[in-house]
Design a protein around this motif. Structure first.
Motif, mmCIF file in Angstrom:
data_model
loop_
_atom_site.group_PDB
_atom_site.id
_atom_site.type_symbol
_atom_site.label_atom_id
_atom_site.label_comp_id
_atom_site.label_asym_id
_atom_site.label_seq_id
_atom_site.Cartn_x
_atom_site.Cartn_y
_atom_site.Cartn_z
ATOM 1 N N GLU A 259 0.836 -1.207 0.000
ATOM 2 C CA GLU A 259 0.000 0.000 0.000
ATOM 3 C C GLU A 259 0.865 1.249 0.000
ATOM 4 O OE1 GLU A 259 -4.022 -1.471 2.418
ATOM 5 O OE2 GLU A 259 -2.324 -0.626 3.521
ATOM 6 N N ALA A 260 1.899 1.229 0.814
ATOM 7 C CA ALA A 260 2.782 2.399 0.889
ATOM 8 C C ALA A 260 3.515 2.599 -0.437
ATOM 9 C CB ALA A 260 3.777 2.220 2.037
ATOM 10 N N ARG A 261 3.999 1.467 -0.983
ATOM 11 C CA ARG A 261 4.767 1.555 -2.226
ATOM 12 C C ARG A 261 3.922 2.103 -3.371
ATOM 13 N NH1 ARG A 261 7.471 -3.977 -4.273
ATOM 14 N NH2 ARG A 261 8.357 -3.979 -2.175
ATOM 15 N N TYR A 262 2.641 1.754 -3.386
ATOM 16 C CA TYR A 262 1.771 2.160 -4.509
ATOM 17 C C TYR A 262 0.894 3.362 -4.179
ATOM 18 C CZ TYR A 262 3.447 -1.796 -7.064
ATOM 19 O OH TYR A 262 4.273 -2.655 -7.726
ATOM 20 N N ASN A 263 1.212 4.019 -3.083
ATOM 21 C CA ASN A 263 0.497 5.228 -2.714
ATOM 22 C C ASN A 263 0.641 6.255 -3.842
ATOM 23 O OD1 ASN A 263 -0.816 7.202 -1.339
ATOM 24 N ND2 ASN A 263 0.868 7.655 0.078
ATOM 25 N N GLY A 264 -0.500 6.698 -4.384
ATOM 26 C CA GLY A 264 -0.447 7.685 -5.466
ATOM 27 C C GLY A 264 -0.302 7.077 -6.851
ATOM 28 N N HIS A 265 -0.160 5.745 -6.931
ATOM 29 C CA HIS A 265 -0.087 5.080 -8.233
ATOM 30 C C HIS A 265 -1.409 4.374 -8.515
ATOM 31 C CE1 HIS A 265 4.348 5.590 -8.525
ATOM 32 N NE2 HIS A 265 4.237 5.589 -7.202
ATOM 33 N N GLY A 266 -1.622 4.017 -9.752
ATOM 34 C CA GLY A 266 -2.927 3.438 -10.114
ATOM 35 C C GLY A 266 -2.911 1.922 -10.160
ATOM 36 N N TYR A 267 -4.086 1.346 -10.417
ATOM 37 C CA TYR A 267 -4.235 -0.100 -10.541
ATOM 38 C C TYR A 267 -3.334 -0.673 -11.644
ATOM 39 C CZ TYR A 267 -8.657 0.267 -7.889
ATOM 40 O OH TYR A 267 -9.615 0.493 -6.942
ATOM 41 N N GLY A 268 -3.251 0.104 -12.751
ATOM 42 C CA GLY A 268 -2.506 -0.380 -13.920
ATOM 43 C C GLY A 268 -1.062 -0.699 -13.577
ATOM 44 N N GLU A 269 -0.483 0.197 -12.806
ATOM 45 C CA GLU A 269 0.918 0.025 -12.451
ATOM 46 C C GLU A 269 1.115 -1.185 -11.538
ATOM 47 O OE1 GLU A 269 4.304 3.210 -11.058
ATOM 48 O OE2 GLU A 269 2.365 3.848 -11.880
ATOM 49 N N LEU A 270 0.210 -1.318 -10.571
ATOM 50 C CA LEU A 270 0.264 -2.465 -9.666
ATOM 51 C C LEU A 270 0.163 -3.772 -10.462
ATOM 52 C CD1 LEU A 270 -0.175 -3.457 -6.486
ATOM 53 C CD2 LEU A 270 -2.417 -3.988 -7.416
ATOM 54 N N LYS A 271 -0.773 -3.788 -11.414
ATOM 55 C CA LYS A 271 -0.960 -5.007 -12.200
ATOM 56 C C LYS A 271 0.279 -5.329 -13.032
ATOM 57 C CE LYS A 271 -5.722 -5.668 -13.532
ATOM 58 N NZ LYS A 271 -6.615 -5.328 -14.670
ATOM 59 N N LYS A 272 0.857 -4.291 -13.610
ATOM 60 C CA LYS A 272 2.046 -4.524 -14.436
ATOM 61 C C LYS A 272 3.160 -5.148 -13.596
ATOM 62 C CE LYS A 272 4.362 -1.448 -16.940
ATOM 63 N NZ LYS A 272 4.506 0.005 -16.952
ATOM 64 N N ASP A 273 3.347 -4.623 -12.405
ATOM 65 C CA ASP A 273 4.400 -5.158 -11.532
ATOM 66 C C ASP A 273 4.047 -6.572 -11.058
ATOM 67 O OD1 ASP A 273 5.647 -2.788 -11.898
ATOM 68 O OD2 ASP A 273 5.263 -1.998 -9.876
ATOM 69 N N LEU A 274 2.786 -6.766 -10.707
ATOM 70 C CA LEU A 274 2.375 -8.099 -10.261
ATOM 71 C C LEU A 274 2.557 -9.113 -11.391
ATOM 72 C CD1 LEU A 274 1.176 -10.123 -8.287
ATOM 73 C CD2 LEU A 274 -1.116 -9.343 -8.930
ATOM 74 N N ALA A 275 2.235 -8.688 -12.616
ATOM 75 C CA ALA A 275 2.406 -9.583 -13.767
ATOM 76 C C ALA A 275 3.867 -10.051 -13.846
ATOM 77 C CB ALA A 275 1.991 -8.878 -15.055
ATOM 78 N N GLU A 276 4.796 -9.138 -13.569
ATOM 79 C CA GLU A 276 6.223 -9.505 -13.585
ATOM 80 C C GLU A 276 6.561 -10.466 -12.442
ATOM 81 O OE1 GLU A 276 8.275 -9.226 -16.024
ATOM 82 O OE2 GLU A 276 6.526 -8.249 -16.920
ATOM 83 N N VAL A 277 6.022 -10.164 -11.267
ATOM 84 C CA VAL A 277 6.281 -11.024 -10.101
ATOM 85 C C VAL A 277 5.789 -12.446 -10.385
ATOM 86 C CG1 VAL A 277 5.556 -11.473 -7.705
ATOM 87 C CG2 VAL A 277 6.250 -9.169 -8.390
ATOM 88 N N VAL A 278 4.595 -12.544 -10.948
ATOM 89 C CA VAL A 278 4.010 -13.856 -11.237
ATOM 90 C C VAL A 278 4.831 -14.570 -12.318
ATOM 91 C CG1 VAL A 278 1.995 -15.029 -12.218
ATOM 92 C CG2 VAL A 278 1.674 -13.242 -10.499
ATOM 93 N N ALA A 279 5.185 -13.826 -13.366
ATOM 94 C CA ALA A 279 5.948 -14.433 -14.468
ATOM 95 C C ALA A 279 7.293 -14.962 -13.964
ATOM 96 C CB ALA A 279 6.155 -13.416 -15.584
ATOM 97 N N LYS A 280 7.932 -14.200 -13.099
ATOM 98 C CA LYS A 280 9.225 -14.613 -12.572
ATOM 99 C C LYS A 280 9.068 -15.841 -11.676
ATOM 100 C CE LYS A 280 13.107 -12.680 -9.889
ATOM 101 N NZ LYS A 280 12.778 -12.886 -8.458
ATOM 102 N N PHE A 281 8.039 -15.812 -10.829
ATOM 103 C CA PHE A 281 7.779 -16.970 -9.980
ATOM 104 C C PHE A 281 7.568 -18.221 -10.832
ATOM 105 C CE2 PHE A 281 4.469 -19.830 -8.455
ATOM 106 C CZ PHE A 281 5.131 -20.385 -7.375
ATOM 107 N N LEU A 282 6.738 -18.094 -11.862
ATOM 108 C CA LEU A 282 6.429 -19.268 -12.692
ATOM 109 C C LEU A 282 7.671 -19.775 -13.418
ATOM 110 C CD1 LEU A 282 2.952 -18.517 -14.313
ATOM 111 C CD2 LEU A 282 3.480 -19.945 -12.337
ATOM 112 N N ALA A 283 8.480 -18.848 -13.929
ATOM 113 C CA ALA A 283 9.679 -19.266 -14.660
ATOM 114 C C ALA A 283 10.577 -20.097 -13.741
ATOM 115 C CB ALA A 283 10.420 -18.041 -15.197
ATOM 116 N N GLU A 284 10.745 -19.644 -12.506
ATOM 117 C CA GLU A 284 11.609 -20.374 -11.572
ATOM 118 C C GLU A 284 10.982 -21.701 -11.158
ATOM 119 O OE1 GLU A 284 13.551 -16.267 -9.787
ATOM 120 O OE2 GLU A 284 12.323 -17.522 -8.471
#
Ligand code: TRP
Length: 326
Positions: A259-284
């Motif tokens: 919440e603190a990290r995304y304070n002032g940022h939108g849903y789109g940005e959160l999703k983009k970052d989460l998409a990377e987190v998920v992709a990296k997790f899956l690759a490993e």
């Protein structure tokens, strides 16, 4: 003596992030504190129609997923249900103390019967009794399962108590082990319902074996709530809460931190970052998964079969003596 944990996964459908975060990841954390037994419940799977070739490969796949998730076959017992015939033998004996009315009340049976009108078979009806046998054979203390399975564990306790009082004190009474974290990952296309491999749209879930690029797409397409503030609020923002929970569990950062990290940022940005987190997790995860060949997995299952059989045989002997057939 350590407490015993028993749980199982059916070799059907595709395991997804909900299964990983709600079950497998927690099992890994349990394996050093408890005696853990994780079963591939193939005889449960055949209560719905399965293609024999697919079933065979799914059995190995589940065992591989257990290992890729971090379950250690040196400490935990991993085995295939159909390879230990004590399960079906005990299920038969328990059938004789189970009332049909008790099985008729099972909500999972009612749901599955509704969905599979053309194949409401005896196995589907008897599914909870086989599950009770799975659990009771190993003197299980704790059964980590989702809340959809707690009615089956409750029935297991009823049957154990009934057997003990009618014959002899053979069975330990197991308890459901409710996990605090990640127990309910919700559907990406509908945050009111649990993520499900049998959902009508594949945009409901991210499968553990989805290509990372596909997983990214699914996260970007996930529904969001109205508003724009990144704040965890299960009631007002269930879709966002679900994404934050997945993010937090996969990246090991608290929701508050997010919440603190995304304070002032939108849903789109959160999703983009989460998409990377998920992709990296899956690759490993998939890298580990593909490192196990079938021969290796078959060896693990054979070792598991031997250990499981020894424990199960002891319980079954006591049961047979108690009812007077041995
Ligand atoms: N019924 C469980 C499910 O679908 C799988 C299962 C079978 C199980 N036997 C079990 C889970 C014993 C825990 C313990 O999720």
């Amino acid at each position: 003596m350590n407490k015993t944990i028993f749980s199982g996964v059916q070799p059907s459908g595709n395991l997804h992030l909900g299964n990983y975060l709600g079950a497998l990841k927690n099992w890994v954390a349990l394996q050093n504190q408890y005696r853990c037994i994780f079963c591939v419940v193939d005889y449960h799977a055949i209560t719905l129609k399965q293609d024999p070739k697919v079933l065979r490969s799914k059995i190995l796949e589940i065992a591989k997923l257990y290992l890729a998730a971090g379950i250690n076959p040196e400490t935990a017992i991993i085995f295939q249900q159909s390879q230990v015939s004590a399960h079906t033998e005990l299920a038969w004996i328990l059938n004789t103390i189970t009332k049909t009315a008790e099985l008729q009340r099972m909500t999972q049976f009612k749901d599955k019967a509704k969905e599979n009108k053309e194949n409401i078979n005896m196995g589907l009806f008897d599914y909870p009794v086989l599950m009770a046998a799975d659990i009771l054979l190993y003197n299980t203390d704790l059964v980590p399962v989702g809340d959809d399975q707690s009615q089956h564990v409750e029935l297991t306790r009823v049957l154990a108590r009934r057997f003990n009082s009618r014959f002899k004190d053979v069975f330990k009474l197991p308890e459901v082990y409710i996990q605090k974290q990640g127990a309910r990952v919700m559907g990406l296309d509908d945050p009111r319902k649990k993520m499900s491999k049998s959902a009508s749209s594949e945009f409901n879930y991210v499968a553990l074996l989805d290509k990372p690029a596909m997983a990214r797409k699914k996260i970007m397409k996930a529904v969001t709530d109205s508003g724009s503030e990144i704040k965890f609020d299960l009631r007002k923002k269930p879709a966002l809460a679900n994404l934050l929970a997945i993010y937090s569990l996969l990246a090991n950062v608290s929701v508050q931190e997010l919440e603190a990290r995304y304070n002032g940022h939108g849903y789109g940005e959160l999703k983009k970052d989460l998409a990377e987190v998920v992709a990296k997790f899956l690759a490993e995860f998939q890298h580990r998964f593909s490192g196990f060949d079938d021969q290796f997995i078959n060896n693990i299952l054979e070792q598991g079969r031997q250990k499981a059989s020894a424990i199960a045989a002891e319980t079954l002997t006591k049961v047979k003596e108690a009812i007077g057939v041995a």
